[in-house]
Design a protein around this motif. Structure first.
Motif, PDB file in Angstrom:
ATOM      1  N   THR A   1       0.845  -1.206   0.000  1.00 28.05           N
ATOM      2  CA  THR A   1       0.000   0.000   0.000  1.00 28.05           C
ATOM      3  C   THR A   1       0.878   1.253   0.000  1.00 28.05           C
ATOM      4  OG1 THR A   1      -0.281  -0.426   2.370  1.00 28.05           O
ATOM      5  CG2 THR A   1      -2.148  -0.933   0.934  1.00 28.05           C
ATOM      6  N   GLY A   2       2.061   1.180   0.612  1.00 29.56           N
ATOM      7  CA  GLY A   2       2.987   2.316   0.576  1.00 29.56           C
ATOM      8  C   GLY A   2       3.398   2.627  -0.870  1.00 29.56           C
TER       9      GLY A   2
ATOM     10  N   ARG B   1       2.629   5.978  -2.935  1.00 27.64           N
ATOM     11  CA  ARG B   1       3.728   6.789  -3.507  1.00 27.64           C
ATOM     12  C   ARG B   1       3.510   7.000  -5.014  1.00 27.64           C
ATOM     13  NH1 ARG B   1       6.448   4.379   0.716  1.00 27.64           N
ATOM     14  NH2 ARG B   1       6.782   2.433  -0.393  1.00 27.64           N
TER      15      ARG B   1
ATOM     16  N   MET C   1       1.606  11.351   4.683  1.00 25.81           N
ATOM     17  CA  MET C   1       2.776  10.462   4.597  1.00 25.81           C
ATOM     18  C   MET C   1       4.039  11.224   4.974  1.00 25.81           C
ATOM     19  SD  MET C   1       1.756   8.597   1.052  1.00 25.81           S
ATOM     20  CE  MET C   1       3.095   7.404   0.946  1.00 25.81           C
TER      21      MET C   1
ATOM     22  N   ASP D   1       2.371   9.987   9.512  1.00 23.99           N
ATOM     23  CA  ASP D   1       1.104   9.436  10.014  1.00 23.99           C
ATOM     24  C   ASP D   1       0.533   8.417   9.035  1.00 23.99           C
ATOM     25  OD1 ASP D   1       1.103  11.014  12.243  1.00 23.99           O
ATOM     26  OD2 ASP D   1      -0.130  12.603  11.371  1.00 23.99           O
TER      27      ASP D   1
ATOM     28  N   GLY E   1       2.695  -3.902   4.425  1.00 23.32           N
ATOM     29  CA  GLY E   1       2.254  -2.590   4.920  1.00 23.32           C
ATOM     30  C   GLY E   1       0.745  -2.463   5.009  1.00 23.32           C
ATOM     31  N   PHE E   2       0.057  -3.558   4.852  1.00 23.56           N
ATOM     32  CA  PHE E   2      -1.400  -3.595   4.967  1.00 23.56           C
ATOM     33  C   PHE E   2      -1.805  -4.963   5.532  1.00 23.56           C
ATOM     34  CE2 PHE E   2      -5.579  -4.786   3.544  1.00 23.56           C
ATOM     35  CZ  PHE E   2      -6.318  -3.663   3.871  1.00 23.56           C
TER      36      PHE E   2
ATOM     37  N   ARG F   1      -2.937  -2.093   8.576  1.00 22.47           N
ATOM     38  CA  ARG F   1      -2.139  -1.320   9.532  1.00 22.47           C
ATOM     39  C   ARG F   1      -2.968  -0.863  10.717  1.00 22.47           C
ATOM     40  NH1 ARG F   1       2.248   0.631   5.866  1.00 22.47           N
ATOM     41  NH2 ARG F   1       3.775   1.812   7.020  1.00 22.47           N
TER      42      ARG F   1
ATOM     43  N   GLN G   1      -8.778  -1.979   9.509  1.00 23.20           N
ATOM     44  CA  GLN G   1      -8.368  -2.498   8.193  1.00 23.20           C
ATOM     45  C   GLN G   1      -8.337  -4.027   8.206  1.00 23.20           C
ATOM     46  OE1 GLN G   1      -4.623  -0.754   6.857  1.00 23.20           O
ATOM     47  NE2 GLN G   1      -5.388   1.347   7.033  1.00 23.20           N
TER      48      GLN G   1
ATOM     49  N   ARG H   1      13.472   7.722  -0.004  1.00 18.96           N
ATOM     50  CA  ARG H   1      12.078   8.091   0.216  1.00 18.96           C
ATOM     51  C   ARG H   1      11.985   9.365   1.040  1.00 18.96           C
ATOM     52  NH1 ARG H   1       9.050   2.756   2.366  1.00 18.96           N
ATOM     53  NH2 ARG H   1       8.107   4.370   3.667  1.00 18.96           N
TER      54      ARG H   1
ATOM     55  N   ASP I   1      10.038  10.150   3.334  1.00 20.28           N
ATOM     56  CA  ASP I   1       9.774   9.927   4.766  1.00 20.28           C
ATOM     57  C   ASP I   1      10.879   9.118   5.447  1.00 20.28           C
ATOM     58  OD1 ASP I   1       9.184   7.585   3.448  1.00 20.28           O
ATOM     59  OD2 ASP I   1       7.278   7.221   4.474  1.00 20.28           O
TER      60      ASP I   1
ATOM     61  N   ARG J   1       6.920   7.906  12.658  1.00 22.55           N
ATOM     62  CA  ARG J   1       6.481   6.670  11.983  1.00 22.55           C
ATOM     63  C   ARG J   1       6.487   5.495  12.957  1.00 22.55           C
ATOM     64  NH1 ARG J   1      10.273   6.111   7.065  1.00 22.55           N
ATOM     65  NH2 ARG J   1       9.003   4.290   6.570  1.00 22.55           N
TER      66      ARG J   1
HETATM   67  P1  AMP Z   1       5.310   2.021   3.837  1.00 28.45           P
HETATM   68  O1  AMP Z   1       5.857   2.094   2.434  1.00 28.45           O
HETATM   69  O2  AMP Z   1       4.554   0.766   4.103  1.00 28.45           O
HETATM   70  O3  AMP Z   1       6.361   2.326   4.866  1.00 28.45           O
HETATM   71  O4  AMP Z   1       4.229   3.190   3.942  1.00 28.45           O
HETATM   72  C1  AMP Z   1       4.587   4.550   3.752  1.00 28.45           C
HETATM   73  C2  AMP Z   1       3.468   5.453   4.274  1.00 28.45           C
HETATM   74  O5  AMP Z   1       2.274   5.231   3.506  1.00 28.45           O
HETATM   75  C3  AMP Z   1       3.036   5.223   5.726  1.00 28.45           C
HETATM   76  O6  AMP Z   1       3.859   5.910   6.633  1.00 28.45           O
HETATM   77  C4  AMP Z   1       1.607   5.753   5.703  1.00 28.45           C
HETATM   78  O7  AMP Z   1       1.568   7.157   5.723  1.00 28.45           O
HETATM   79  C5  AMP Z   1       1.120   5.290   4.335  1.00 28.45           C
HETATM   80  N1  AMP Z   1       0.505   3.935   4.379  1.00 28.45           N
HETATM   81  C6  AMP Z   1       0.963   2.806   3.762  1.00 28.45           C
HETATM   82  N2  AMP Z   1       0.150   1.770   4.001  1.00 28.45           N
HETATM   83  C7  AMP Z   1      -0.837   2.227   4.795  1.00 28.45           C
HETATM   84  C8  AMP Z   1      -1.970   1.630   5.404  1.00 28.45           C
HETATM   85  N3  AMP Z   1      -2.251   0.319   5.247  1.00 28.45           N
HETATM   86  N4  AMP Z   1      -2.784   2.408   6.167  1.00 28.45           N
HETATM   87  C9  AMP Z   1      -2.524   3.720   6.340  1.00 28.45           C
HETATM   88  N5  AMP Z   1      -1.456   4.351   5.805  1.00 28.45           N
HETATM   89  C10 AMP Z   1      -0.619   3.619   5.032  1.00 28.45           C
END
Ligand code: AMP
Ligand code: ADP
Length: 230
Positions: A43-44, A48, A65, A69, A97-98, A100, A104, A172, A174, A183
């Protein structure tokens, strides 16, 4: 060396990677998805992509992001629902990443039942928190294929370029040190309770994510293969 998967072996379920930012979910999820020839659903990465393309969803998600948050459940759930409708998901998929949040996870459980999938298997990436900062701030991703590197732990052969396609590596937005704290706090507050949730359901498998990439991959293949025994 990790055991090979024979061609007739199928995943036939959702595998979920759960763990803090930097634990190695993306690295391992990509590898597992490749082994079983199923999609890797991050999902990240999806978010993106929306940000890079400047869609209205991306414009809403970007500031959230950027401060570390979680974006709202409604945004993420719509994206996931659309994605798993696609035919390539029929034989299973790997989530990274899902889910979270518990909301969900509950929603996903209902969706999987509705689509006739078995209950998901959750790989819980357990890691010494002291390793996370180096993994996160050292992370670089290929702009072309999304391959994940680490300038300290897993550098590319040619600095700044992907081994696979020569694509430029980028950090990235973040992954800067000042965003790491928020985070990790979001993870502890909103996502860590999912471990207890899936453990109660008997779906959680703990993996020592502090080990090397190859050792972690081997542990994961063992756990996934054991879950697939009749
Ligand atoms: P990640 O690439 O999984 O580290 O996700 C990067 C950012 O995307 C997170 O810090 C959130 O802001 C957002 N994000 C990714 N997946 C989710 C999710 N399942 N629920 C909420 N926000 C998400
Ligand atoms: P996550 O998806 O959980 O945020 P990543 O898979 O992107 O984590 O990995 C975070 C960083 O740590 C990346 O730079 C990656 O190359 C590196 N990494 C992943 N697994 C390991 C490992 N087992 N040992 C050392 N570095 C790792």
């Amino acid at each position: 060396m990790t055991p090979d998967v024979r061609p007739h072996e199928k995943l036939d379920r959702a595998v979920i990677f759960l763990g803090p930012p930097g634990a190695g979910k993306g690295t391992q999820a990509k590898e597992l998805a490749r082994r079983f020839s199923v999609p890797h659903l991050s999902t990240g990465d999806m978010l993106r992509e929306h940000v890079a393309q400047g869609t209205s969803l991306g414009q809403r998600a970007q500031p959230i992001m950027a401060r570390g948050d979680l974006v709202s459940d409604s945004i993420v759930l719509r994206m996931v629902a659309d994605r798993i409708e696609r035919p390539d998901c029929a034989r299973g998929f790997v989530f990274d990443g899902f889910p979270r949040t518990v909301a969900q996870a509950q929603w996903l459980g209902a969706l999987l039942r509705q689509h006739g999938f078995k209950p998901p298997l959750v790989i819980h990436m357990v890691i010494d928190p002291g390793l996370l900062l180096r993994r996160i701030t050292g992370r670089r991703m290929c702009k072309v294929g999304g391959e994940i590197y680490n300038i300290y732990e897993r550098p590319p052969k040619v600095a700044g370029h992907c081994d696979n396609d020569g694509g430029e590596l980028e950090q990235r937005a973040d992954d800067r040190e000042e965003i790491v704290g928020p985070r990790l706090a979001a993870y502890e507050k909103q996502t860590a309770p999912l471990a207890a949730y899936y453990r109660r359901l008997g779906r959680l498998r703990d993996i020592d994510a502090s080990k090397s990439v190859d050792e972690v991959a081997k542990l994961i293949v063992e756990v996934v293969s054991a879950a697939r025994q009749p």
